[in-house]
Design a protein around this motif. Structure first.
Motif, PDB file in Angstrom:
ATOM      1  N   ARG A  20       0.673  -1.189  -0.028  1.00  0.00           N
ATOM      2  CA  ARG A  20      -0.074  -0.008   0.000  1.00  0.00           C
ATOM      3  C   ARG A  20       0.870   1.297   0.145  1.00  0.00           C
ATOM      4  O   ARG A  20       0.532   2.195  -0.714  1.00  0.00           O
ATOM      5  CB  ARG A  20      -0.949  -0.030   1.030  1.00  0.00           C
ATOM      6  N   ARG A  21       1.767   1.156   0.901  1.00  0.00           N
ATOM      7  CA  ARG A  21       2.863   2.428   0.948  1.00  0.00           C
ATOM      8  C   ARG A  21       3.590   2.775  -0.380  1.00  0.00           C
ATOM      9  O   ARG A  21       3.446   3.671  -0.929  1.00  0.00           O
ATOM     10  CB  ARG A  21       3.638   2.164   1.979  1.00  0.00           C
ATOM     11  N   ALA A  73      -5.604  -7.952  16.227  1.00  0.00           N
ATOM     12  CA  ALA A  73      -5.427  -6.360  16.033  1.00  0.00           C
ATOM     13  C   ALA A  73      -5.570  -6.078  14.725  1.00  0.00           C
ATOM     14  O   ALA A  73      -6.031  -6.980  13.949  1.00  0.00           O
ATOM     15  CB  ALA A  73      -4.057  -6.230  16.478  1.00  0.00           C
ATOM     16  N   ARG A  74      -5.651  -4.674  14.110  1.00  0.00           N
ATOM     17  CA  ARG A  74      -5.726  -4.323  12.893  1.00  0.00           C
ATOM     18  C   ARG A  74      -4.646  -3.192  12.855  1.00  0.00           C
ATOM     19  O   ARG A  74      -4.755  -2.293  13.568  1.00  0.00           O
ATOM     20  CB  ARG A  74      -7.263  -4.087  12.602  1.00  0.00           C
ATOM     21  N   ALA A  75      -4.285  -2.868  11.525  1.00  0.00           N
ATOM     22  CA  ALA A  75      -3.422  -1.816  11.232  1.00  0.00           C
ATOM     23  C   ALA A  75      -4.359  -0.997  10.199  1.00  0.00           C
ATOM     24  O   ALA A  75      -4.849  -1.537   9.305  1.00  0.00           O
ATOM     25  CB  ALA A  75      -2.398  -2.114  10.580  1.00  0.00           C
ATOM     26  N   GLY A  76      -4.723   0.199  10.370  1.00  0.00           N
ATOM     27  CA  GLY A  76      -5.504   0.985   9.528  1.00  0.00           C
ATOM     28  C   GLY A  76      -5.216   2.399   9.429  1.00  0.00           C
ATOM     29  O   GLY A  76      -4.544   2.892   8.505  1.00  0.00           O
ATOM     30  N   PHE A 149      -4.444   5.618   2.487  1.00  0.00           N
ATOM     31  CA  PHE A 149      -4.755   4.508   3.146  1.00  0.00           C
ATOM     32  C   PHE A 149      -5.806   4.630   3.697  1.00  0.00           C
ATOM     33  O   PHE A 149      -6.389   3.549   4.191  1.00  0.00           O
ATOM     34  CB  PHE A 149      -3.508   4.810   4.469  1.00  0.00           C
ATOM     35  N   ASP A 150      -6.713   5.794   3.958  1.00  0.00           N
ATOM     36  CA  ASP A 150      -8.198   5.671   4.345  1.00  0.00           C
ATOM     37  C   ASP A 150      -9.151   4.770   3.453  1.00  0.00           C
ATOM     38  O   ASP A 150      -9.829   4.320   3.860  1.00  0.00           O
ATOM     39  CB  ASP A 150      -8.656   7.325   4.447  1.00  0.00           C
ATOM     40  N   ALA A 151      -8.628   4.782   2.065  1.00  0.00           N
ATOM     41  CA  ALA A 151      -9.420   3.902   1.160  1.00  0.00           C
ATOM     42  C   ALA A 151      -9.470   2.674   1.253  1.00  0.00           C
ATOM     43  O   ALA A 151     -10.122   1.866   0.480  1.00  0.00           O
ATOM     44  CB  ALA A 151      -9.169   4.682  -0.225  1.00  0.00           C
ATOM     45  N   LEU A 152      -8.259   2.170   2.111  1.00  0.00           N
ATOM     46  CA  LEU A 152      -8.112   0.687   2.115  1.00  0.00           C
ATOM     47  C   LEU A 152      -8.664   0.042   3.414  1.00  0.00           C
ATOM     48  O   LEU A 152      -8.764   0.421   4.399  1.00  0.00           O
ATOM     49  CB  LEU A 152      -6.442   0.547   2.006  1.00  0.00           C
ATOM     50  N   GLU A 153      -8.918  -1.250   3.305  1.00  0.00           N
ATOM     51  CA  GLU A 153      -9.519  -2.077   4.257  1.00  0.00           C
ATOM     52  C   GLU A 153      -8.200  -2.271   5.591  1.00  0.00           C
ATOM     53  O   GLU A 153      -7.099  -2.413   5.047  1.00  0.00           O
ATOM     54  CB  GLU A 153      -9.723  -3.469   3.819  1.00  0.00           C
ATOM     55  N   PRO A 154      -8.628  -2.162   6.535  1.00  0.00           N
ATOM     56  CA  PRO A 154      -7.615  -2.557   7.737  1.00  0.00           C
ATOM     57  C   PRO A 154      -6.894  -3.949   7.433  1.00  0.00           C
ATOM     58  O   PRO A 154      -7.560  -4.870   7.039  1.00  0.00           O
ATOM     59  CB  PRO A 154      -8.415  -2.355   9.145  1.00  0.00           C
ATOM     60  N   ALA A 155      -5.752  -3.756   7.795  1.00  0.00           N
ATOM     61  CA  ALA A 155      -5.003  -5.261   7.515  1.00  0.00           C
ATOM     62  C   ALA A 155      -4.897  -5.661   9.267  1.00  0.00           C
ATOM     63  O   ALA A 155      -4.530  -5.161  10.040  1.00  0.00           O
ATOM     64  CB  ALA A 155      -3.659  -4.984   7.401  1.00  0.00           C
ATOM     65  N   GLU A 156      -5.590  -6.899   9.158  1.00  0.00           N
ATOM     66  CA  GLU A 156      -6.186  -7.434  10.557  1.00  0.00           C
ATOM     67  C   GLU A 156      -4.941  -8.769  10.944  1.00  0.00           C
ATOM     68  O   GLU A 156      -4.388  -9.309   9.910  1.00  0.00           O
ATOM     69  CB  GLU A 156      -7.381  -7.915  10.477  1.00  0.00           C
TER      70      GLU A 156
END
Length: 188
Positions: A20-21, A73-76, A149-156
């Protein structure tokens, strides 16, 4: 030894966050990006620590992690430090905040018993650092970063262990090596 205590997301989460980055990099100003292998959540930074403390750290950290159940947990949500100013650090928030804060509190208490002079005074803000800005970013670049990053689903992912990590600085950047791993509760 330069040490910190961390949670390291699984490889697939680190790969997804890096993918994503990278998709945003060309449209952003210069930044020193954190390599995929180094993505982690710092629970406590110890800095230079003598190897004579390793046994005591191990004795205290093992039960601190074992006393907390594994959790999802999730990174978002993207963000920057300092908030509201020219960014110096780009990050993704980690949640749920309550579970991470409770684990960090247990880790901090364990560390105080070994190295009381190293107590962190800043408020815990769970995040994955993705990059350090080389120069002041214009407002539109910060917005591009956030929107990307807002437009993407969180990575869980599942948090089932923590680690005591050594950081060795070198010409190619920092290299991280787990000195010890600590399973959480039911995973212990």
């Amino acid at each position: 030894m330069r040490l910190f205590v961390a949670i390291v997301p699984p490889a697939e989460v680190r790969q997804e966050v890096t993918r994503r980055r990278r998709a945003l990099e060309a449209a952003l100003p210069a930044c020193r990006w954190v390599p995929e292998a180094n993505l982690h959540l710092t629970l406590a930074f110890l800095g230079a620590t003598g190897s004579e403390h390793l046994a005591a750290l191990d004795r205290e950290l093992g039960p601190a992690f074992a006393g907390h159940d594994p959790f999802a947990a999730r990174a978002g949500e993207p963000g920057c430090f300092p908030p509201g100013g020219a960014p110096r650090v780009l990050w993704l928030a980690l949640g749920p905040g309550e579970a991470l804060a409770a684990l960090q509190t247990r880790v901090a208490a364990a560390l105080r018993r070994v190295l009381p002079e190293r107590e962190e005074r800043r408020r815990f803000h769970p995040h994955l650092t993705l990059g350090r800005c080389k120069a002041k970013w214009p407002t539109e670049a910060v917005e591009r970063w956030r929107q990307g990053f807002d437009a993407l689903e969180p990575a869980e992912f599942r948090v089932a262990e923590g680690a005591l990590v050594e950081s060795r600085l070198g010409p190619g950047g920092a290299r991280y090596t787990a000195v010890a791993r600590y399973p959480l509760g039911a995973a212990a």
